[in-house]
Every structure is written in structure tokens, then in C-alpha cells.
Design an enzyme around this catalytic site. Structure first.
Site, PDB file in Angstrom:
ATOM      1  N   GLU A  14     -66.638 116.033  74.200  1.00  0.00           N
ATOM      2  CA  GLU A  14     -65.588 117.043  74.023  1.00  0.00           C
ATOM      3  C   GLU A  14     -65.261 117.287  72.539  1.00  0.00           C
ATOM      4  OE1 GLU A  14     -62.565 117.409  77.459  1.00  0.00           O
ATOM      5  OE2 GLU A  14     -62.750 115.273  77.093  1.00  0.00           O
ATOM      6  N   SER A 164     -63.670 117.628  80.541  1.00  0.00           N
ATOM      7  CA  SER A 164     -64.337 118.930  80.454  1.00  0.00           C
ATOM      8  C   SER A 164     -65.537 119.045  81.387  1.00  0.00           C
ATOM      9  CB  SER A 164     -64.793 119.244  79.011  1.00  0.00           C
ATOM     10  OG  SER A 164     -63.679 119.517  78.191  1.00  0.00           O
ATOM     11  N   TYR A 234     -65.431 127.045  80.060  1.00  0.00           N
ATOM     12  CA  TYR A 234     -65.425 127.595  78.706  1.00  0.00           C
ATOM     13  C   TYR A 234     -66.159 128.925  78.533  1.00  0.00           C
ATOM     14  CZ  TYR A 234     -63.498 123.031  77.759  1.00  0.00           C
ATOM     15  OH  TYR A 234     -62.696 121.920  77.774  1.00  0.00           O
ATOM     16  N   ARG A 273     -51.276 117.273  81.993  1.00  0.00           N
ATOM     17  CA  ARG A 273     -51.581 118.147  83.141  1.00  0.00           C
ATOM     18  C   ARG A 273     -52.128 117.328  84.307  1.00  0.00           C
ATOM     19  NH1 ARG A 273     -56.183 121.122  81.815  1.00  0.00           N
ATOM     20  NH2 ARG A 273     -57.190 120.286  83.650  1.00  0.00           N
ATOM     21  N   ASP A 275     -53.924 117.423  87.986  1.00  0.00           N
ATOM     22  CA  ASP A 275     -54.768 118.319  88.791  1.00  0.00           C
ATOM     23  C   ASP A 275     -54.876 117.807  90.225  1.00  0.00           C
ATOM     24  OD1 ASP A 275     -55.155 119.680  86.417  1.00  0.00           O
ATOM     25  OD2 ASP A 275     -57.206 118.957  86.103  1.00  0.00           O
ATOM     26  N   GLU A 287     -57.066 114.384  89.186  1.00  0.00           N
ATOM     27  CA  GLU A 287     -57.078 113.628  87.931  1.00  0.00           C
ATOM     28  C   GLU A 287     -55.885 114.036  87.092  1.00  0.00           C
ATOM     29  OE1 GLU A 287     -59.412 114.322  84.644  1.00  0.00           O
ATOM     30  OE2 GLU A 287     -59.616 116.478  84.924  1.00  0.00           O
ATOM     31  N   ASN A 289     -54.783 114.716  82.951  1.00  0.00           N
ATOM     32  CA  ASN A 289     -55.294 114.929  81.597  1.00  0.00           C
ATOM     33  C   ASN A 289     -54.195 114.627  80.598  1.00  0.00           C
ATOM     34  OD1 ASN A 289     -58.046 116.355  82.122  1.00  0.00           O
ATOM     35  ND2 ASN A 289     -56.599 117.290  83.533  1.00  0.00           N
ATOM     36  N   GLY A 293     -56.472 120.630  77.319  1.00  0.00           N
ATOM     37  CA  GLY A 293     -56.883 121.696  76.400  1.00  0.00           C
ATOM     38  C   GLY A 293     -55.675 122.484  75.920  1.00  0.00           C
TER      39      GLY A 293
HETATM   40  N1  ADP Z   1     -63.878 114.759  94.750  1.00  0.00           N
HETATM   41  C1  ADP Z   1     -63.958 116.053  94.411  1.00  0.00           C
HETATM   42  N2  ADP Z   1     -63.924 117.022  95.379  1.00  0.00           N
HETATM   43  C2  ADP Z   1     -64.026 118.325  95.028  1.00  0.00           C
HETATM   44  N3  ADP Z   1     -64.195 118.774  93.780  1.00  0.00           N
HETATM   45  C3  ADP Z   1     -64.241 117.861  92.794  1.00  0.00           C
HETATM   46  C4  ADP Z   1     -64.106 116.457  93.057  1.00  0.00           C
HETATM   47  N4  ADP Z   1     -64.185 115.804  91.883  1.00  0.00           N
HETATM   48  C5  ADP Z   1     -64.363 116.735  90.937  1.00  0.00           C
HETATM   49  N5  ADP Z   1     -64.402 117.968  91.462  1.00  0.00           N
HETATM   50  C6  ADP Z   1     -64.671 119.231  90.724  1.00  0.00           C
HETATM   51  O1  ADP Z   1     -65.213 118.890  89.452  1.00  0.00           O
HETATM   52  C7  ADP Z   1     -64.342 119.300  88.398  1.00  0.00           C
HETATM   53  C8  ADP Z   1     -64.339 118.236  87.290  1.00  0.00           C
HETATM   54  O2  ADP Z   1     -63.926 116.991  87.813  1.00  0.00           O
HETATM   55  P1  ADP Z   1     -62.771 116.143  87.132  1.00  0.00           P
HETATM   56  O3  ADP Z   1     -62.608 114.896  87.911  1.00  0.00           O
HETATM   57  O4  ADP Z   1     -61.563 116.993  86.982  1.00  0.00           O
HETATM   58  O5  ADP Z   1     -63.409 115.780  85.725  1.00  0.00           O
HETATM   59  P2  ADP Z   1     -63.043 116.248  84.233  1.00  0.00           P
HETATM   60  O6  ADP Z   1     -62.130 115.190  83.695  1.00  0.00           O
HETATM   61  O7  ADP Z   1     -64.332 116.268  83.513  1.00  0.00           O
HETATM   62  O8  ADP Z   1     -62.349 117.585  84.299  1.00  0.00           O
HETATM   63  C9  ADP Z   1     -63.010 119.526  89.072  1.00  0.00           C
HETATM   64  O9  ADP Z   1     -62.220 120.445  88.346  1.00  0.00           O
HETATM   65  C10 ADP Z   1     -63.426 120.033  90.439  1.00  0.00           C
HETATM   66  O10 ADP Z   1     -63.808 121.398  90.378  1.00  0.00           O
HETATM   67 MG    MG Z   2     -60.678 118.004  85.367  1.00  0.00          MG
END
Ligand code: ADP
Ligand code: MG
Length: 324
Positions: A14, A164, A234, A273, A275, A287, A289, A293
Site C-alpha cells: 500500500e 487494499s 482504485y 472504518r 466494514d 474487517e 481499517n 484511505g
Molecule cells: N469472507 C468474505 N466473503 C465475501 N467477500 C469477502 C470476504 N472476504 C473478503 N471479501 C471481499 O474482498 C475484499 C477485500 O477483503 P478485506 O478482508 O476487506 O481485505 P483488505 O484489508 O485488503 O481490504 C472485501 O472488500 C470484499 O469485497
Molecule cells: Mg477491506
């Protein structure tokens, strides 16, 4: 006039995003109150670039600079490093030891929030749903068939510590499993594999103003890709971000209450944030953050804007917290 070090860069995938974030902070800082110094932190090289190509190395003994005969000490740090060492607690530990305040979460809440495996365990202890998962470290044996039997397909393979969507894959078929694991291992030595949660992706941003917690309107993320991957995040037009999200009032209230609860339980600071995925079986935590961003197009500034708060006001709140 307070001297604020805006730290950006870092040592993860990142890096580029963080450099952008740092520039945005510099551009939107309230110049009547603060003097911003954009510092790049990369590996062991920490520097301030005065004019193009003229680098001033940070003295790590006391986090200070010497610029043309002036010795610059910082009253506070604006942390704009996504990923390590800014989002995982490392630089927080260093700054704590020097007694320099910073805008982001502290050591323990950063370390906890940045490791998706640890964070999911913590969150689920409150009875909040998270995706079923398995985790392993580099060198440990995993049996793809067993994992697929347990979690089903598609599934998500991700570095435990990343952002990201760097290193994240959605695996639809067993033959793509190994490749996804290698991609995640390239980012972190710990990998998290999660079941796929179908549903709508919702984000909730918050910022503390002293003891008061401001909860922004929710955003729904609708990706045009298979999931919200790096490209969708992005590239203009690859995802739509709807703020305020169109969700039932009770769902909205639940998400806001839960996010405020988790912010306090985790001991977060500054703007953060959370999610989620709103699926058929209810709300899942996805997750958190700790260094979200903060470019003009990023989710958090959009949320603040929908709340009636400019990006400068958002940054001012985060910095003023340091001097209460
Ligand atoms: N268990 C899950 N079920 C459905 N979609 C997921 C799942 N884990 C991740 N994603 C998808 O992948 C994206 C990135 O995962 P995330 O855990 O938020 O990692 P990062 O910290 O890189 O953003 C999420 O925004 C979502 O679209
Ligand atoms: Mg994410």
C-alpha cells in the site's frame, strides 16, 4: 503554530496509496493552526524532502529534523501509513516511547485490528458473526481438499495482515487454490482462508472528538468486479460507493451502534472504518481499517462529507485530539 509530521509511505503493497494519502493530508491541513511536514518512512530511511531531490534524514533518536540550520521538533504526528509500520502498531510503539502523540489507534488496538485472524477471534467473542475460517503460517502444511470441504467454494484467501485487497483472492475452483495461497504468502507469513459471505458490503466510519464519538452515514460498496479488489478500489468507474447507503433504518442503527461499541471496546482513536457484509443470515463483520484511505475519493472523506464535515475539518478533529 504546531509542527505536525505527516508520515506516509511504509513497507507494504500500500506504499503508493499511502504517499497519495500523505499528500492529501498536506494539501488539506488547516494552515492557520498547523505547519505540516511530509515525511516519508520506508524501511530504515525516514526523510523529509524539502525541495525536489533535497532529502533531510529524520534523526530517529528524538524524531527531529535539521533543515537549513533549523532544528525541527514535532508536536504531533499525523499517521497516513497504510499497512506496516503505520497500521500495525509498530510506529505507535516508537512514538509512545518518545512521548509524541499521533492521530491513529495505539499499539494494541492497531496490532489487533491489523491482524484479520486475531481481530475476527476478538470480535466473535462478543457474539458478532464473522466468516468461518482457517489460518496457517508459512511452512505449515495445509490440505486444500480439507479446507474446501470445511469452508465450501468459493472461498477467500487473504494475507492475515494486509490492506487494499493486496494479496486477496476469491477462489472459485480447487485448481486455483495453491496460486491464491502463494499470492497471500507473498504479502504475509500468515494466511487466512474464509468462507464466502454473500451479501451487500457496508462500511461505517467514525471519528472521536475528544470523548465524543461521531458516527458518519453508512456507505454501500457495489463492485463491478468479482469482489472489491485492488482494481475496483482504485480505478474510476469499477465500483460505485453509495453514501448514505440505502438500508432499513433499523439495520443502519444496528451497524452504527455496533461500530461505536467496537470502537470503544478496541480502544480505537482518530478516524476508523468498520466494514461489514449484510447477508441472508444477518450482519457479518468483515474487517476494521485503523488507517483508512483518506484521498478525496476515499470512503471516509465521502462519509464525512455526507455528514456535512469537510476533509479539513475531519483532519483538524483528529489533530486537535492530540492537544486536549
Ligand atoms: N469472507 C468474505 N466473503 C465475501 N467477500 C469477502 C470476504 N472476504 C473478503 N471479501 C471481499 O474482498 C475484499 C477485500 O477483503 P478485506 O478482508 O476487506 O481485505 P483488505 O484489508 O485488503 O481490504 C472485501 O472488500 C470484499 O469485497
Ligand atoms: Mg477491506
Amino acid at each position: 503554530m504546531k509542527n505536525i509530521a505527516i508520515i506516509c509511505g511504509g513497507d507494504s503493497g500500500e506504499y503508493d496509496i499511502s504517499i497519495k494519502s500523505g499528500r492529501v493530508v498536506g494539501a488539506h491541513l488547516d494552515r492557520s493552526k498547523y505547519k505540516g511536514w511530509l515525511l516519508e518512512v520506508k524501511g530504515n530511511e525516514w526523510f523529509y524532502e524539502h525541495t525536489e531531490g533535497q532529502k533531510h534524514v529524520v534523526d530517529k533518536n528524538d524524531f527531529s529534523l535539521n533543515v537549513e540550520g533549523d532544528h525541527i521538533r514535532f508536536d504531533g504526528v499525523f499517521n497516513a501509513i497504510h499497512g506496516t509500520p503505520g497500521e500495525d502498531g509498530k510506529i505507535q510503539g516508537y512514538l509512545d516511547m518518545l512521548g509524541i502523540p499521533y492521530t491513529s489507534c495505539g499499539v494494541d488496538s492497531s496490532a489487533l485490528s491489523f491482524n484479520k485472524h486475531l481481530c475476527n477471534k476478538f470480535i466473535s467473542a462478543y457474539g458478532i458473526s464473522v466468516a468461518n475460517s482457517v489460518t496457517f503460517r508459512k511452512g505449515e502444511k495445509i490440505n486444500p481438499e480439507e479446507v474446501i470441504d470445511t469452508l465450501g467454494l468459493p472461498l477467500f484467501v487473504k494475507p492475515a495482515r494486509s490492506g487494499s485487497s493486496v494479496g486477496v483472492s476469491k477462489v472459485h475452483t480447487a485448481d486455483r487454490f495453491d496460486e491464491a495461497v502463494q499470492k497471500a504468502l507473498a504479502e504475509d507469513e500468515q494466511v487466512l482462508i474464509e468462507e464466502f459471505i454473500a451479501g451487500r458490503e457496508l462500511a461505517c466510519g467514525l471519528v472521536n472528538k475528544g470523548e465524543e464519538l461521531i458516527v458518519f452515514p453508512l456507505t454501500e460498496i457495489i463492485s463491478k468486479k468479482d469482489f472489491f479488489d485492488y482494481e475496483a478500489k482504485y480505478t474510476e468507474g469499477m465500483a460505485s460507493e453509495v453514501t448514505p447507503a440505502s438500508v432499513d433504518a433499523d439495520v443502519e442503527q444496528d451497524i452504527k451502534t455496533l461500530s461505536a461499541f467496537l470502537f470503544r471496546q478496541m480502544g480505537c482513536k482518530g478516524f476508523v472504518r468498520f466494514d461489514y457484509i449484510l447477508g441472508e443470515r444477518g450482519l457479518y463483520f468483515l474487517e476494521v481499517n485503523a488507517i483508512p484511505g483518506i484521498t478525496e475519493e476515499s470512503l471516509l472523506p465521502q462519509m464525512a462529507n455526507a455528514f456535512g464535515m469537510s476533509i479539513t475539518e475531519l483532519f483538524t478533529i483528529a489533530i486537535d485530539n492530540l492537544f486536549e
